[in-house]
Design an enzyme around this catalytic site. Structure first.
Site, PDB file in Angstrom:
ATOM      1  N   ALA A  10     103.069  11.150  26.397  1.00 32.35           N
ATOM      2  CA  ALA A  10     102.789  12.577  26.611  1.00 32.35           C
ATOM      3  C   ALA A  10     102.391  13.248  25.305  1.00 32.35           C
ATOM      4  O   ALA A  10     102.767  14.381  25.029  1.00 32.35           O
ATOM      5  CB  ALA A  10     104.018  13.261  27.206  1.00 32.35           C
ATOM      6  N   ARG A  16      91.509  20.093  28.202  1.00 32.65           N
ATOM      7  CA  ARG A  16      90.806  20.638  29.359  1.00 32.65           C
ATOM      8  C   ARG A  16      91.651  21.607  30.194  1.00 32.65           C
ATOM      9  O   ARG A  16      91.141  22.311  31.049  1.00 32.65           O
ATOM     10  CB  ARG A  16      90.284  19.497  30.245  1.00 32.65           C
ATOM     11  CG  ARG A  16      89.002  18.885  29.700  1.00 32.65           C
ATOM     12  CD  ARG A  16      88.598  17.659  30.473  1.00 32.65           C
ATOM     13  NE  ARG A  16      89.412  16.497  30.116  1.00 32.65           N
ATOM     14  CZ  ARG A  16      89.435  15.350  30.811  1.00 32.65           C
ATOM     15  NH1 ARG A  16      88.706  15.232  31.888  1.00 32.65           N
ATOM     16  NH2 ARG A  16      90.182  14.353  30.406  1.00 32.65           N
TER      17      ARG A  16
HETATM   18  C1  UD1 Z   1      93.924   5.176  30.211  1.00 30.46           C
HETATM   19  C2  UD1 Z   1      93.751   3.665  30.260  1.00 30.46           C
HETATM   20  C3  UD1 Z   1      92.820   3.299  31.425  1.00 30.46           C
HETATM   21  C4  UD1 Z   1      93.392   3.814  32.719  1.00 30.46           C
HETATM   22  C5  UD1 Z   1      93.648   5.331  32.610  1.00 30.46           C
HETATM   23  C6  UD1 Z   1      94.389   5.795  33.832  1.00 30.46           C
HETATM   24  C7  UD1 Z   1      93.898   2.831  27.966  1.00 30.46           C
HETATM   25  C8  UD1 Z   1      93.146   2.376  26.783  1.00 30.46           C
HETATM   26  N1  UD1 Z   1      93.186   3.207  29.020  1.00 30.46           N
HETATM   27  O1  UD1 Z   1      92.675   5.740  29.927  1.00 30.46           O
HETATM   28  O2  UD1 Z   1      92.681   1.885  31.496  1.00 30.46           O
HETATM   29  O3  UD1 Z   1      92.521   3.549  33.788  1.00 30.46           O
HETATM   30  O4  UD1 Z   1      94.456   5.621  31.459  1.00 30.46           O
HETATM   31  O5  UD1 Z   1      94.529   7.179  33.804  1.00 30.46           O
HETATM   32  O6  UD1 Z   1      95.099   2.830  27.961  1.00 30.46           O
HETATM   33  N2  UD1 Z   1      98.320   9.315  25.171  1.00 30.46           N
HETATM   34  C9  UD1 Z   1      99.195   9.444  24.128  1.00 30.46           C
HETATM   35  N3  UD1 Z   1      98.787   9.099  22.877  1.00 30.46           N
HETATM   36  C10 UD1 Z   1      97.537   8.631  22.622  1.00 30.46           C
HETATM   37  C11 UD1 Z   1      96.648   8.494  23.699  1.00 30.46           C
HETATM   38  C12 UD1 Z   1      97.065   8.836  24.964  1.00 30.46           C
HETATM   39  O7  UD1 Z   1     100.326   9.850  24.312  1.00 30.46           O
HETATM   40  O8  UD1 Z   1      97.261   8.333  21.450  1.00 30.46           O
HETATM   41  C13 UD1 Z   1      98.741   9.690  26.513  1.00 30.46           C
HETATM   42  C14 UD1 Z   1      97.996  10.904  27.032  1.00 30.46           C
HETATM   43  O9  UD1 Z   1      98.703  12.096  26.762  1.00 30.46           O
HETATM   44  C15 UD1 Z   1      97.910  10.631  28.516  1.00 30.46           C
HETATM   45  C16 UD1 Z   1      97.943   9.124  28.631  1.00 30.46           C
HETATM   46  O10 UD1 Z   1      98.444   8.643  27.408  1.00 30.46           O
HETATM   47  O11 UD1 Z   1      99.018  11.126  29.227  1.00 30.46           O
HETATM   48  C17 UD1 Z   1      96.583   8.531  28.936  1.00 30.46           C
HETATM   49  O12 UD1 Z   1      95.700   8.819  27.886  1.00 30.46           O
HETATM   50  P1  UD1 Z   1      94.157   9.038  28.136  1.00 30.46           P
HETATM   51  O13 UD1 Z   1      93.514   9.275  26.849  1.00 30.46           O
HETATM   52  O14 UD1 Z   1      93.984  10.055  29.198  1.00 30.46           O
HETATM   53  O15 UD1 Z   1      93.742   7.610  28.682  1.00 30.46           O
HETATM   54  P2  UD1 Z   1      92.417   7.245  29.450  1.00 30.46           P
HETATM   55  O16 UD1 Z   1      91.295   7.219  28.481  1.00 30.46           O
HETATM   56  O17 UD1 Z   1      92.290   8.117  30.619  1.00 30.46           O
END
Ligand code: UD1
Ligand code: CA
Length: 457
Positions: A10, A16
């Site tokens: 999180a 967005r």
């Molecule tokens: C990720 C997955 C993808 C999957 C999708 C489902 C990876 C590389 N990709 O993509 O395969 O289909 O979720 O929704 O894992 N977050 C952190 N720290 C970070 C990055 C993200 O806490 O450094 C959290 C975000 O707050 C979010 C979640 O992880 O709640 C997902 O991150 P997001 O960047 O939305 O991942 P996707 O690119 O959508």
């Protein structure tokens, strides 16, 4: 089952949402989305929950309880996010469940089933997947000729052929902790986004001679991620339908259910009817055979059986059986209303107790008071509880009759069976069975109007 630790990611900015509030604290049916994720983890058997926070971490920390927090100062990817929980996972041998804080529709039942499959299969990792019509943006599940999962490829890194795959990564996984920690050591960010992808752990575990599985869920709405307010509203609709349908299956009638907002922890008894525009929040409990609404809001309150609440607001209060409230009543925190009481129109009650069978029918304020049983408070009675500096208490005994437009200046006591004449301002104790009149006597000045020349023709 064995110990299950949950890591909830999180840390993301939630750009967005265009909000000053952290994304995971935005509410769905009155409860922050992060709380749904935590509930689902607990239902799956997870005792320990670790949240990885980044943006607006302080806000989130204040809002949720019973969670350990780790900070991811820079968001370098989902793999990097899980790395931040390493100090809390090191030395553990069980399973870790990875969830997202912005995926609130996942259910405890689904997680429980997936966990059972994970344990039975003895995999080092089981990823929860779904088949969707439009997989754009998601990681794709790449399987081999035997149908076994080989890898997860992110949309941006996928070939045309891989982009045609409709089975996608939900972002939720069960990992054996030692295998995960070992795989995290080997993660790199050599990909199109320059991020540490948690998804790469699948290939790494397989190359370490580990085994990986995929658990395909039937209802793909469970993995809906919330990125903007349109998806937030969609999640609200789905959650609302689930909640309301559960109550209907338990014997509650909803008239125009789409107009009500019912929080997930709310309990409602059989044969209760919920009229349009009713909002039930927090840990509210409603008894059987009640009629609630239209247009009422009840927060963190307990309502007995056979109670009617019409166009009213009730906060952190208790109402016992057969009582009628409203229309247009306002019960503020700390009010305890007995059985068969009437709280009528434009009555406000604050931090007060009202005994059984008492009638407060119209236009009354009761603050910091204790009103007995079978009392009648006439129209326009005001408990004057505040002297400008302090609040004081008023006590009215059983069977007292307080006439219309009476001020009870606190602290004051009206003993049982006493009567108070209309228009009185009571500042001293009224003894039992007596009548108090505290107003000036009526004076008649004959022909005053004529003498003043004010008579109209
Ligand atoms: C990720 C997955 C993808 C999957 C999708 C489902 C990876 C590389 N990709 O993509 O395969 O289909 O979720 O929704 O894992 N977050 C952190 N720290 C970070 C990055 C993200 O806490 O450094 C959290 C975000 O707050 C979010 C979640 O992880 O709640 C997902 O991150 P997001 O960047 O939305 O991942 P996707 O690119 O959508
Ligand atoms: Ca996402």
């Amino acid at each position: 089952m064995r110990d299950l630790v949950t890591v909830i990611l999180a840390a993301g900015a939630g750009t967005r949402m265009k909000s000053h509030t952290a994304k995971v604290l935005h509410k769905i049916c009155g409860q922050p989305m992060l709380a749904y994720v935590m509930d689902a983890a607990r239902k799956a058997g997870s005792g320990e929950i670790i949240a990885v926070l980044g943006h607006q971490a302080e806000q989130v920390k204040e809002a949720v309880k019973d969670v350990a927090f780790v900070l991811q100062e820079q968001q370098l990817g989902t793999g990097h996010a899980v790395m931040q929980a390493r100090p809390l996972l090191e030395g553990k041998s069980g399973t870790v469940l990875v969830l997202y804080g912005d995926t609130p529709l996942i259910t405890g039942d689904t997680l429980k089933q997936a966990y059972e499959v994970h344990l039975e299969s003895k995999n080092q990792v089981t990823v929860i997947t779904a088949r969707v019509q439009d997989p754009t943006g998601y990681g794709r599940i790449v399987r081999d000729g035997d149908g076994r999962i080989r890898a997860i490829v992110e949309h941006k890194d996928a070939t045309e052929e891989q982009r045609a795959i409709q089975e996608i990564n939900s972002g939720m996984y069960f990992f054996e902790i030692p295998a995960l920690l070992k795989a995290l050591d080997r993660l790199n960010n050599a990909n199109s986004q320059g991020e540490y992808y948690l998804t790469d752990t699948i290939e790494i575990i397989l190359s370490n001679n580990g085994s990986a599985g995929a658990y395909l869920i039937g209802d793909s709405t469970e993995i809906l991620g919330i990125n903007d307010r349109i998806q937030l509203a969609e999640a609200e609709r789905i959650m609302h339908d689930r909640i309301v349908q559960t109550h209907m299956k338990n014997g509650v009638t909803f008239i125009l259910p789409e107009t009500s907002v019912i929080a997930p922890q709310v309990e409602i008894g059989r044969d209760t009817v919920i009229y349009p525009g009713t909002i039930l929040e927090g840990s509210t409990r409603i008894g059987e055979q009640c009629v609630i609404g239209p247009y009422s809001r009840i927060v963190d309150s307990t309502i007995g059986n056979d109670v009617h609440v019409m166009n009213s607001v009730i906060l952190e209060s208790e109402i016992r059986a057969k009582t009628k409230v409203g229309p247009f009543a306002y019960l503020r925190p700390g009010s305890k209303i007995g059985c068969n009481v009437k709280i009528g129109d434009f009555v406000e009650v604050k931090k007060s107790e009202i005994g059984d069978n008492t009638k407060v029918s119209h236009l009354t304020y009761i603050g910091d008071a204790q009103i007995g049983r079978n009392v009648n408070l006439g129209c326009g009675v005001v408990v004057v509880n505040y002297d400008g500096v302090k609040k004081h208490k008023t006590v009215v005994g059983d069977y007292a009759f307080v006439g219309c437009n009476v001020n009870l200046v606190s602290p004051v006591e009206v003993k049982e069976h006493a009567y108070i004449a209309a228009g009185s301002t009571i500042t001293e104790e009224v003894p039992a069975y007596s009548l108090a009149i505290a107003r000036s006597r009526q004076t008649i000045i004959s022909d005053w109007v004529k003498r003043k020349g004010l008579d109209k023709k």
